[in-house]
Scaffold this motif. Structure first.
Motif, PDB file in Angstrom:
ATOM      1  N   LEU A 146      -2.469   1.589   2.432  1.00 52.89           N
ATOM      2  CA  LEU A 146      -2.612   0.977   3.750  1.00 52.89           C
ATOM      3  C   LEU A 146      -2.202  -0.492   3.710  1.00 52.89           C
ATOM      4  O   LEU A 146      -1.509  -0.975   4.615  1.00 52.89           O
ATOM      5  N   LEU A 147      -2.568  -1.197   2.671  1.00 47.65           N
ATOM      6  CA  LEU A 147      -2.173  -2.600   2.531  1.00 47.65           C
ATOM      7  C   LEU A 147      -0.657  -2.715   2.396  1.00 47.65           C
ATOM      8  O   LEU A 147      -0.031  -3.561   3.039  1.00 47.65           O
ATOM      9  N   VAL A 148      -0.047  -1.858   1.589  1.00 46.37           N
ATOM     10  CA  VAL A 148       1.404  -1.893   1.404  1.00 46.37           C
ATOM     11  C   VAL A 148       2.120  -1.603   2.725  1.00 46.37           C
ATOM     12  O   VAL A 148       3.064  -2.302   3.098  1.00 46.37           O
ATOM     13  N   LEU A 149       1.664  -0.573   3.456  1.00 50.32           N
ATOM     14  CA  LEU A 149       2.290  -0.260   4.741  1.00 50.32           C
ATOM     15  C   LEU A 149       2.112  -1.405   5.740  1.00 50.32           C
ATOM     16  O   LEU A 149       3.052  -1.766   6.451  1.00 50.32           O
TER      17      LEU A 149
ATOM     18  N   TYR B 181       4.305   7.265  -2.916  1.00 52.92           N
ATOM     19  CA  TYR B 181       3.204   6.597  -3.621  1.00 52.92           C
ATOM     20  C   TYR B 181       3.662   6.163  -5.016  1.00 52.92           C
ATOM     21  O   TYR B 181       3.403   5.033  -5.438  1.00 52.92           O
ATOM     22  N   ASP B 182       4.361   7.046  -5.731  1.00 48.02           N
ATOM     23  CA  ASP B 182       4.849   6.697  -7.065  1.00 48.02           C
ATOM     24  C   ASP B 182       5.780   5.491  -7.015  1.00 48.02           C
ATOM     25  O   ASP B 182       5.746   4.632  -7.900  1.00 48.02           O
ATOM     26  N   GLU B 183       6.609   5.420  -5.959  1.00 51.12           N
ATOM     27  CA  GLU B 183       7.534   4.293  -5.827  1.00 51.12           C
ATOM     28  C   GLU B 183       6.790   2.977  -5.605  1.00 51.12           C
ATOM     29  O   GLU B 183       7.107   1.976  -6.253  1.00 51.12           O
ATOM     30  N   ILE B 184       5.804   2.977  -4.724  1.00 50.66           N
ATOM     31  CA  ILE B 184       5.084   1.709  -4.501  1.00 50.66           C
ATOM     32  C   ILE B 184       4.233   1.350  -5.721  1.00 50.66           C
ATOM     33  O   ILE B 184       4.083   0.177  -6.044  1.00 50.66           O
ATOM     34  N   LYS B 185       3.731   2.351  -6.406  1.00 47.40           N
ATOM     35  CA  LYS B 185       2.955   2.074  -7.626  1.00 47.40           C
ATOM     36  C   LYS B 185       3.848   1.451  -8.699  1.00 47.40           C
ATOM     37  O   LYS B 185       3.427   0.536  -9.411  1.00 47.40           O
ATOM     38  N   ALA B 186       5.076   1.941  -8.816  1.00 45.17           N
ATOM     39  CA  ALA B 186       5.998   1.452  -9.842  1.00 45.17           C
ATOM     40  C   ALA B 186       6.431   0.012  -9.607  1.00 45.17           C
ATOM     41  O   ALA B 186       6.796  -0.683 -10.554  1.00 45.17           O
ATOM     42  N   THR B 187       6.399  -0.439  -8.354  1.00 42.86           N
ATOM     43  CA  THR B 187       6.908  -1.778  -8.042  1.00 42.86           C
ATOM     44  C   THR B 187       5.851  -2.752  -7.557  1.00 42.86           C
ATOM     45  O   THR B 187       6.100  -3.945  -7.494  1.00 42.86           O
ATOM     46  N   ASN B 188       4.674  -2.262  -7.212  1.00 43.72           N
ATOM     47  CA  ASN B 188       3.670  -3.102  -6.563  1.00 43.72           C
ATOM     48  C   ASN B 188       3.213  -4.244  -7.460  1.00 43.72           C
ATOM     49  O   ASN B 188       2.746  -4.007  -8.572  1.00 43.72           O
ATOM     50  N   PRO B 189       3.306  -5.478  -6.972  1.00 39.33           N
ATOM     51  CA  PRO B 189       2.899  -6.626  -7.782  1.00 39.33           C
ATOM     52  C   PRO B 189       1.387  -6.736  -7.959  1.00 39.33           C
ATOM     53  O   PRO B 189       0.924  -7.529  -8.762  1.00 39.33           O
ATOM     54  N   LEU B 190       0.620  -5.930  -7.233  1.00 39.31           N
ATOM     55  CA  LEU B 190      -0.840  -6.018  -7.330  1.00 39.31           C
ATOM     56  C   LEU B 190      -1.421  -5.091  -8.397  1.00 39.31           C
ATOM     57  O   LEU B 190      -2.629  -4.898  -8.455  1.00 39.31           O
TER      58      LEU B 190
END
Length: 172
Positions: free
Chosen positions: A49-52, A31-40
């Motif tokens: 769920l959207l990222v997956l 979760y921390d990784e997708i939060k750190a890079t997520n453009p949204l």
């Protein structure tokens, strides 16, 4: 029992159910990784769920791992803008850290990486330096640090560019 499910052979409803289960119990490091890079991030924290779902949709080969029917991880590979390169990824729940899951994932990894190298000579991704389990898995799979970006993504965190390059013919 640990099972690997090719999402090309699974109904859309089953895929959604598995992704929803993983998203609702995502490992904190993932979760921390997708939060750190997520453009949204401009509209708030990322929706796992959207990222997956987007990760699966952008993949040419995607799989879910279950442990006695419980979805514990999803992984795949998709094309990169760089010719001859594929982007590898894996996200999961704490269930993937169970000893029997780690053993099964480790055993399956070589075959998966070999198969993906059959299409892409270079496999890579950026990995959050805090995500030690992902880094360990990639190192065990033969990946190496290609570069370090100390200010990667929306949160400007240290990330490793980790890659595996297969030169010449692949022997199965």
């Amino acid at each position: 029992m640990i099972e690997f499910h090719d999402l090309a052979d699974v109904s859309g409803e089953q895929i959604h159910d598995w992704l929803d289960a993983i998203a609702n119990n995502l490992r904190p490091a993932d979760y921390d990784e997708i939060k750190a890079t997520n453009p949204l991030l401009t509209i708030g924290d990322p929706d796992p769920l959207l990222v997956l779902t987007m990760s699966v949709m952008n993949s040419l080969d995607a799989w879910v791992i279950t442990d006695d029917g419980e979805a514990i991880a999803v992984y795949g590979v998709g094309p990169s803008d760089e010719a001859g390169s594929g982007i590898v990824w894996m996200l999961g729940t704490p269930g993937m850290e169970r000893p029997r899951a780690k053993i099964a994932i480790g055993r399956e990894t070589y075959a998966v990486i070999t198969r993906w190298h059959g299409r892409w000579p270079r496999l890579f991704n950026h990995v959050d330096a805090r995500n030690s389990m992902s880094i360990f898995w990639l190192f065990r799979a033969g990946f190496e640090i290609e570069d370090v970006d100390l200010t990667h993504g929306r949160e400007s965190r240290p990330f490793y560019l980790i890659s595996s390059i297969q030169e010449g013919p692949i022997h199965l």
